[in-house]
Design a protein around this motif. Structure first.
Motif, PDB file in Angstrom:
ATOM      1  N   GLY A   7      35.331  26.344  60.189  1.00 24.96           N
ATOM      2  CA  GLY A   7      34.433  26.698  59.092  1.00 24.96           C
ATOM      3  C   GLY A   7      33.442  25.631  58.701  1.00 24.96           C
ATOM      4  N   GLY A  40      29.078  26.582  61.382  1.00 22.53           N
ATOM      5  CA  GLY A  40      28.215  27.747  61.203  1.00 22.53           C
ATOM      6  C   GLY A  40      28.012  28.587  62.448  1.00 22.53           C
ATOM      7  N   MET A  60      32.797  33.555  57.883  1.00 21.81           N
ATOM      8  CA  MET A  60      33.093  32.774  59.087  1.00 21.81           C
ATOM      9  C   MET A  60      34.439  33.247  59.643  1.00 21.81           C
TER      10      MET A  60
HETATM   11  S1  FES Z   1      32.155  27.759  61.473  1.00 25.63           S
HETATM   12 FE1  FES Z   1      32.317  26.637  63.343  1.00 25.63          FE
HETATM   13  S2  FES Z   1      33.168  28.132  64.690  1.00 25.63           S
HETATM   14 FE2  FES Z   1      33.229  29.098  62.773  1.00 25.63          FE
END
Ligand code: FES
Length: 336
Positions: A280, A283, A313
Motif C-alpha cells: 500500500g 500506488g 489498493m
Molecule cells: S500499493 Fe504498491 S502494489 Fe499496491
C-alpha cells in the motif's frame, strides 16, 4: 503523492551497476548505467524506480541525485533489519558490474510548481528523495529550507554532499546524539503555515507522522503537506473477514477469503493486476471502486481520497461492505 498515473508497470530497462560504495553505516549507494551505454530516461526530483532483484523480489528506491550528463541513476539502500529481504539482498548480492532490470522512473512525490517556498524534511534514509528535491530547487533558484535528522552522523548518508553544496546555508542537520542546541524541534522548524509554502517529508513512519501532526497542529492545510512512505507498519490480520469483488459491467464475482488479499484473489482468478510494493505504499495497484466501501489500509491515498471511496489498493486494503464493485481498467487520472 500527487501523480497517481503509474498504475501499470511499463517496459523494463536493463542496467549495470557502474559503481557501488558505502555512503554511511549500513547504507550502500549504487550508480546504475544503461547496459547499452545510452542515457537513462530523465526524471524530476521525488521520482523512484522499481528494482527487480535476484530471486524475483521487486523493491522501490528513490532516485537520490538529479541526472548528470551521463544520464545515470543513483540510489541509496539502507540495510533495514525490518525489511522483507529486499535491501539485504541488494546490499549482499549485487556488486559492481552486475546487471539488473529496473522500471522507468515514476513520480508520486513531485515538487509543486511555482515559486512558493518549500520546507523539506528528511529522516534517515528518507534523505534520498529530499536531497534530489534540494538539488532541483537550488538549480531552479526557488526558495527552500531543508532539515535532515538522524541518530548519528556515521549513519547519515550525503552529509558531506550537503555541506559542500552551493545551498549548504539552507540545510540544517540535526543529530540525536549531538549537542542539544542543534536537535530537531519540529514546531520551530515548521513554523506557522504561510500562504505560499509547501512541506515535503520522507523518512521512518514515526518521524513522518511527527512532522505531519506538528504541521497540522500549526494550521497547515492537508493540500500543502506532501509525503512519501517507504514501508507500511505491520498490520494485524486477526479480524479480517471474507468479502466479494464484483467486476464492473461483467457480473463476474471473485470471492476474497479472510486469509488472502484482494489482489491475490484477483490474480488467482486469472485477472491481470500489476503489483509492486504489495504493502500500500507505491500506488501501482490502484483500482477504481464503483460501489461498496473499502477498508483502506494503504499509505498512498490521502485521507480525503480515502473518504471518497472511489479507489482502493487491493494489495493491502479490504472491504467494509460484503461486496465491492470494482473496475480493473487502468485508473483515469481524473478520478484521483
Ligand atoms: S500499493 Fe504498491 S502494489 Fe499496491
Amino acid at each position: 503523492m500527487e501523480d497517481k498515473k503509474g498504475a501499470v508497470m511499463g517496459t523494463l530497462l536493463k542496467v549495470r551497476v557502474a559503481r557501488r560504495e558505502m555512503l554511511a553505516e549500513g547504507i550502500a549507494g549504487y550508480e546504475l548505467a544503461a547496459v547499452d551505454g545510452a542515457a537513462l530516461p530523465d526524471f524530476m526530483a521525488g521520482a523512484h524506480i522499481d528494482v527487480h532483484l535476484p530471486g524475483g523480489l521487486v523493491r522501490q528506491y528513490s532516485l537520490c541525485e538529479l541526472p548528470g550528463t551521463q544520464g545515470r541513476y543513483r540510489i541509496g539502500v539502507l540495510r533495514d533489519p525490518q525489511s522483507r529481504g529486499g535491501s539485504a539482498r541488494l546490499i549482499d548480492a549485487v556488486r559492481e558490474g552486475d546487471e539488473l532490470a529496473i522500471g522507468a522512473p515514476r513520480n508520486h512525490f513531485a515538487l509543486q510548481g511555482g515559486t512558493q517556498r518549500s520546507l523539506l524534511f528528511a529522516g534517515g534514509i528518507g534523505v534520498t528523495p529530499i536531497l534530489c528535491m534540494a538539488q532541483q530547487l537550488a538549480r531552479e533558484g526557488r526558495p527552500f529550507e531543508m532539515h535532515y535528522c538522524g541518530r548519528s552522523l556515521s549513519r547519515m548518508a550525503f552529509v558531506d554532499t550537503l555541506r559542500g553544496s552551493g545551498y549548504s546555508d539552507q540545510v540544517r542537520i540535526h543529530v540525536d546524539e549531538g549537542p542539544p542546541a542543534q536537535r530537531f524541534d519540529a514546531r520551530t522548524a515548521i513554523g506557522a503555515a504561510a500562504e505560499d509554502s509547501h512541506l515535503y517529508v520522507c523518512g521512518p513512519t514515526g518521524f513522518m507522522d511527527h512532522v505531519l501532526e506538528t504541521a497540522r497542529s500549526l494550521g497547515w492545510p492537508e493540500e500543502r503537506l506532501h509525503r512519501e512512505y517507504f514501508a507500511a507498519a505491520p498490520v494485524d490480520h486477526a479480524g479480517d473477514d471474507a468479502f466479494e469483488l464484483e467486476l464492473l459491467g461483467t457480473g463476474q464475482v471473485v470471492p476474497v477469503r479472510a486469509e488472502q488479499s484482494a489482489a491475490q484473489a484477483l490474480l488467482d482468478a486469472g485477472f491481470p493486476l500489476s503489483l509492486s510494493c504489495e504493502q500500500g505504499v507505491c500506488g501501482t495497484c490502484i483500482t477504481r471502486v464503483a460501489q461498496g466501501v473499502p477498508d483502506h489500509r494503504d499509505l498512498y491515498l490521502t485521507e480525503e481520497e480515502h473518504l471518497r471511496n472511489d479507489a482502493f489498493m487491493p494489495c493491502c486494503s479490504r472491504a467494509r461492505t460484503p461486496r465491492l464493485v470494482i473496475d480493473l481498467q487502468p485508473v483515469n487520472p481524473s478520478c484521483n
